[in-house]
Design a protein around this motif. Structure first.
Motif, PDB file in Angstrom:
ATOM      1  N   ALA A  63       0.847  -1.205   0.000  1.00  0.00           N
ATOM      2  CA  ALA A  63       0.000   0.000   0.000  1.00  0.00           C
ATOM      3  C   ALA A  63       0.874   1.244   0.000  1.00  0.00           C
ATOM      4  O   ALA A  63       1.999   1.237   0.510  1.00  0.00           O
ATOM      5  N   TRP A  64       0.350   2.306  -0.589  1.00  0.00           N
ATOM      6  CA  TRP A  64       1.177   3.524  -0.670  1.00  0.00           C
ATOM      7  C   TRP A  64       1.138   4.262   0.667  1.00  0.00           C
ATOM      8  O   TRP A  64       0.276   4.020   1.513  1.00  0.00           O
ATOM      9  N   ASP A  65       2.132   5.145   0.812  1.00  0.00           N
ATOM     10  CA  ASP A  65       2.200   5.953   2.040  1.00  0.00           C
ATOM     11  C   ASP A  65       1.120   7.019   1.990  1.00  0.00           C
ATOM     12  O   ASP A  65       0.901   7.637   0.944  1.00  0.00           O
ATOM     13  N   ILE A  66       0.484   7.221   3.127  1.00  0.00           N
ATOM     14  CA  ILE A  66      -0.527   8.281   3.201  1.00  0.00           C
ATOM     15  C   ILE A  66       0.034   9.389   4.086  1.00  0.00           C
ATOM     16  O   ILE A  66       0.398   9.135   5.243  1.00  0.00           O
ATOM     17  N   PRO A  67       0.138  10.610   3.522  1.00  0.00           N
ATOM     18  CA  PRO A  67       0.705  11.685   4.328  1.00  0.00           C
ATOM     19  C   PRO A  67      -0.142  11.925   5.577  1.00  0.00           C
ATOM     20  O   PRO A  67      -1.368  11.792   5.532  1.00  0.00           O
ATOM     21  N   PHE A  68       0.519  12.297   6.681  1.00  0.00           N
ATOM     22  CA  PHE A  68      -0.202  12.488   7.938  1.00  0.00           C
ATOM     23  C   PHE A  68      -1.348  13.500   7.804  1.00  0.00           C
ATOM     24  O   PHE A  68      -2.457  13.251   8.296  1.00  0.00           O
ATOM     25  N   PRO A  69      -1.140  14.648   7.107  1.00  0.00           N
ATOM     26  CA  PRO A  69      -2.256  15.608   6.991  1.00  0.00           C
ATOM     27  C   PRO A  69      -3.490  14.994   6.318  1.00  0.00           C
ATOM     28  O   PRO A  69      -4.627  15.345   6.644  1.00  0.00           O
ATOM     29  N   ALA A  70      -3.262  14.050   5.400  1.00  0.00           N
ATOM     30  CA  ALA A  70      -4.403  13.414   4.712  1.00  0.00           C
ATOM     31  C   ALA A  70      -5.201  12.533   5.669  1.00  0.00           C
ATOM     32  O   ALA A  70      -6.408  12.335   5.500  1.00  0.00           O
ATOM     33  N   LEU A  71      -4.522  11.990   6.695  1.00  0.00           N
ATOM     34  CA  LEU A  71      -5.236  11.217   7.720  1.00  0.00           C
ATOM     35  C   LEU A  71      -5.973  12.155   8.663  1.00  0.00           C
ATOM     36  O   LEU A  71      -7.107  11.882   9.068  1.00  0.00           O
ATOM     37  N   LEU A  72      -5.310  13.271   8.947  1.00  0.00           N
ATOM     38  CA  LEU A  72      -5.836  14.190   9.962  1.00  0.00           C
ATOM     39  C   LEU A  72      -7.181  14.787   9.551  1.00  0.00           C
ATOM     40  O   LEU A  72      -8.140  14.783  10.326  1.00  0.00           O
ATOM     41  N   TRP A  73      -7.284  15.312   8.320  1.00  0.00           N
ATOM     42  CA  TRP A  73      -8.560  15.941   7.947  1.00  0.00           C
ATOM     43  C   TRP A  73      -9.660  14.890   7.801  1.00  0.00           C
ATOM     44  O   TRP A  73     -10.827  15.163   8.088  1.00  0.00           O
ATOM     45  N   ARG A  74      -9.297  13.689   7.414  1.00  0.00           N
ATOM     46  CA  ARG A  74     -10.315  12.626   7.275  1.00  0.00           C
ATOM     47  C   ARG A  74     -10.900  12.226   8.633  1.00  0.00           C
ATOM     48  O   ARG A  74     -11.995  11.700   8.708  1.00  0.00           O
ATOM     49  N   HIS A  75     -10.115  12.425   9.681  1.00  0.00           N
ATOM     50  CA  HIS A  75     -10.589  12.056  11.018  1.00  0.00           C
ATOM     51  C   HIS A  75     -11.073  13.269  11.796  1.00  0.00           C
ATOM     52  O   HIS A  75     -11.228  13.196  13.007  1.00  0.00           O
ATOM     53  N   THR A  76     -11.296  14.356  11.081  1.00  0.00           N
ATOM     54  CA  THR A  76     -11.868  15.558  11.695  1.00  0.00           C
ATOM     55  C   THR A  76     -13.245  15.740  11.064  1.00  0.00           C
ATOM     56  O   THR A  76     -13.342  16.186   9.909  1.00  0.00           O
TER      57      THR A  76
ATOM     58  N   LEU B 123      -4.932  -9.439   5.018  1.00  0.00           N
ATOM     59  CA  LEU B 123      -4.021  -9.066   3.931  1.00  0.00           C
ATOM     60  C   LEU B 123      -4.820  -8.779   2.661  1.00  0.00           C
ATOM     61  O   LEU B 123      -5.562  -9.635   2.180  1.00  0.00           O
ATOM     62  N   ILE B 124      -4.673  -7.574   2.145  1.00  0.00           N
ATOM     63  CA  ILE B 124      -5.304  -7.230   0.858  1.00  0.00           C
ATOM     64  C   ILE B 124      -4.217  -7.303  -0.202  1.00  0.00           C
ATOM     65  O   ILE B 124      -3.193  -6.615  -0.109  1.00  0.00           O
ATOM     66  N   GLN B 125      -4.443  -8.130  -1.193  1.00  0.00           N
ATOM     67  CA  GLN B 125      -3.450  -8.282  -2.253  1.00  0.00           C
ATOM     68  C   GLN B 125      -3.794  -7.384  -3.436  1.00  0.00           C
ATOM     69  O   GLN B 125      -4.871  -6.793  -3.485  1.00  0.00           O
ATOM     70  N   GLY B 126      -2.884  -7.333  -4.384  1.00  0.00           N
ATOM     71  CA  GLY B 126      -3.183  -6.717  -5.678  1.00  0.00           C
ATOM     72  C   GLY B 126      -3.426  -5.220  -5.640  1.00  0.00           C
ATOM     73  O   GLY B 126      -4.124  -4.691  -6.496  1.00  0.00           O
ATOM     74  N   THR B 127      -2.865  -4.524  -4.647  1.00  0.00           N
ATOM     75  CA  THR B 127      -3.036  -3.068  -4.638  1.00  0.00           C
ATOM     76  C   THR B 127      -1.700  -2.367  -4.446  1.00  0.00           C
ATOM     77  O   THR B 127      -0.831  -2.864  -3.719  1.00  0.00           O
ATOM     78  N   GLU B 128      -1.560  -1.246  -5.126  1.00  0.00           N
ATOM     79  CA  GLU B 128      -0.404  -0.371  -4.870  1.00  0.00           C
ATOM     80  C   GLU B 128      -0.904   0.898  -4.220  1.00  0.00           C
ATOM     81  O   GLU B 128      -0.168   1.868  -4.080  1.00  0.00           O
ATOM     82  N   HIS B 129      -2.197   0.930  -3.906  1.00  0.00           N
ATOM     83  CA  HIS B 129      -2.793   2.168  -3.390  1.00  0.00           C
ATOM     84  C   HIS B 129      -3.281   1.912  -1.969  1.00  0.00           C
ATOM     85  O   HIS B 129      -2.491   1.603  -1.113  1.00  0.00           O
TER      86      HIS B 129
END
Ligand SMILES: NC(=O)c1ccc[n+]([C@@H]2O[C@H](COP(=O)([O-])OP(=O)(O)OC[C@H]3O[C@@H](n4cnc5c(N)ncnc54)[C@H](O)[C@@H]3O)[C@@H](O)[C@H]2O)c1
Length: 380
Positions: A161-174, A246-252
């Motif tokens: 899975a790709w890296d998710i920037p911290f700010p992208a997590l923060l607004w989603r949980h606000t 485990l989720i296979q077949g994703t790069e996202h």
């Protein structure tokens, strides 16, 4: 040549860029983000050394440098930025959800009705090849009239899975910035869109929305949304996060979605979404005792490429976009009804639809965006 400006150069903008590659009718010429490190990084990564860089979307919209803007920012900014861009007579592609409430949605629809430019809600899940294949089969009458829909969304983990920037997590949980939880409201919008394109606007929605903590972030899982339609049809959306799945077949994202549509004479299964769980054919249909399997391109990025191409073709042809803001409002109304139901513990009535009928959009979608799938064989 359409000159394109990207507003919001965060995580998902990478997939938006893919649809512009190799086009000779559109070029990304400007990038905007409040964080200059993001625009600097993307201009390098996307090999756009000459792109104009902005920190203020207003300046980009008024620069005279762009004809079309892609708005890819946190949800609470969608309304404000879209309204501004529409007011500057630009073509607008707005990520879902169009706004956080129906009042702002109505204001945007009203603003868009005064422009001759294309204003569309970006809903890439409708352009995912396995979904397009299922819609094509429905259009061909393979399962008869759709009566029920089951949507299942599994989130888990993936080493790829790709890296998710911290700010992208923060607004989603606000909640004031996201509008609801990350799984049932944010990602859920896509599932409500899938339900809409198959069955239309539900008349009633009921939801249980659960709670699971991952470190200090609360995920809205496990959850179950039920929908009932004027026609008598029903739909369900089940969302579950499993920490050790485990989720296979994703790069996202470490997630996979599946869909089952039952009609008056058959069933269609879409067995792939973002990722992959198990090794089953991508799309399967069952009619008259006969199973057919279909293999389609499954990279999730294909849905973004298809959605962007559809936008450019729409602008060139003057057709109505897929989706219009009115259709985006209908999807939002169902998504908001689920949030309301979970809070109140009651069934919520959904406002009447304002967009086109899903049947007409489905027919146009299937015709304009072929799934690129072949029957892989079948057996009785
Ligand atoms: N279609 C899909 O499958 C899909 C998937 C993920 C995200 N999204 C949507 O894309 C949007 C962005 O999500 P993301 O995951 O990339 O989030 P993100 O946080 O990674 O990116 C958002 C970007 O917007 C920038 N930004 C914030 N305020 C701004 C402003 N006023 N002007 C300009 N830039 C500003 C941020 O600095 C950030 O770089 C959201 O609407 C989300 O729902 C859609």
């Amino acid at each position: 040549m359409l000159r394109v400006g990207i507003i919001g150069c965060g995580r998902i903008s990478d997939l938006h860029m893919l649809g512009y590659r190799g086009r000779d009718d559109a070029r990304v010429v400007a990038l905007c983000d409040v964080d200059p490190e993001n625009t600097a990084a993307k201009s390098k990564q996307w090999q756009l050394p000459d792109a104009a860089i902005f920190e203020d979307y207003r300046q980009m919209c008024e620069s005279g440098l762009v004809d079309l803007v892609e708005i890819i920012v946190p949800h609470h900014l969608h309304y404000e930025i879209a309204a501004f861009a529409i007011g500057r007579d630009l073509h607008v592609s707005l990520q879902k959800p169009m706004s956080l409430d129906l009042a702002d949605a109505d204001r945007l629809i009203s603003a868009a009705s005064d422009t001759s430019r294309v204003v569309r809600l970006y809903e890439n899940f409708l352009f995912y090849p396995p979904v397009l294949k299922a819609l094509e089969l429905i259009e061909q009458g393979v399962i008869g009239k759709p009566l029920s829909l089951r949507l299942k969304s599994n989130a888990g983990y993936s080493p790829n899975a790709w890296d998710i920037p911290f700010p992208a997590l923060l607004w989603r949980h606000t909640p004031e910035e996201c509008g609801g939880g990350p799984l049932v409201f944010d990602d859920g919008h896509h599932k409500f869109s899938l339900a809409w394109i198959v069955l239309g606007q539900p008349s009633e929605v009921h939801a249980w929305i659960g709670s699971t903590f991952v470190l200090s972030f609360e995920l809205d899982s496990p959850s179950l949304v039920s929908m009932r339609y004027e026609s008598g049809a029903v739909a369900s959306l089940e969302v579950v996060y499993s920490q050790d799945l485990l989720i296979q077949g994703t790069e996202h994202y470490a997630q996979d979605d599946r869909m089952e549509v039952t009609g008056t004479k058959g069933v269609i299964w879409v067995n792939r979404g973002h990722g992959q769980i198990g090794d089953v054919p991508t799309v399967v249909s069952y009619t008259d005792g006969r199973i057919e399997t279909y293999e389609c391109p499954t990279g999730w990025e294909q849905s973004f490429i298809g959605a962007t191409r559809s936008l450019l073709d729409t602008i060139a042809s003057g057709r109505e976009p897929i989706l219009t803001l009115a259709e985006g409002r209908d999807v939002l109304a169902a998504a908001l009804a689920a949030q309301q139901s979970a809070k109140d513990g009651s069934v919520v009535l959904v406002p009447d639809p304002v967009g086109r009928s899903p049947q007409s959009v489905r027919a146009e979608l299937v015709q304009s965006a072929p799934a690129g799938a072949d029957a892989a064989g079948g057996g009785a």
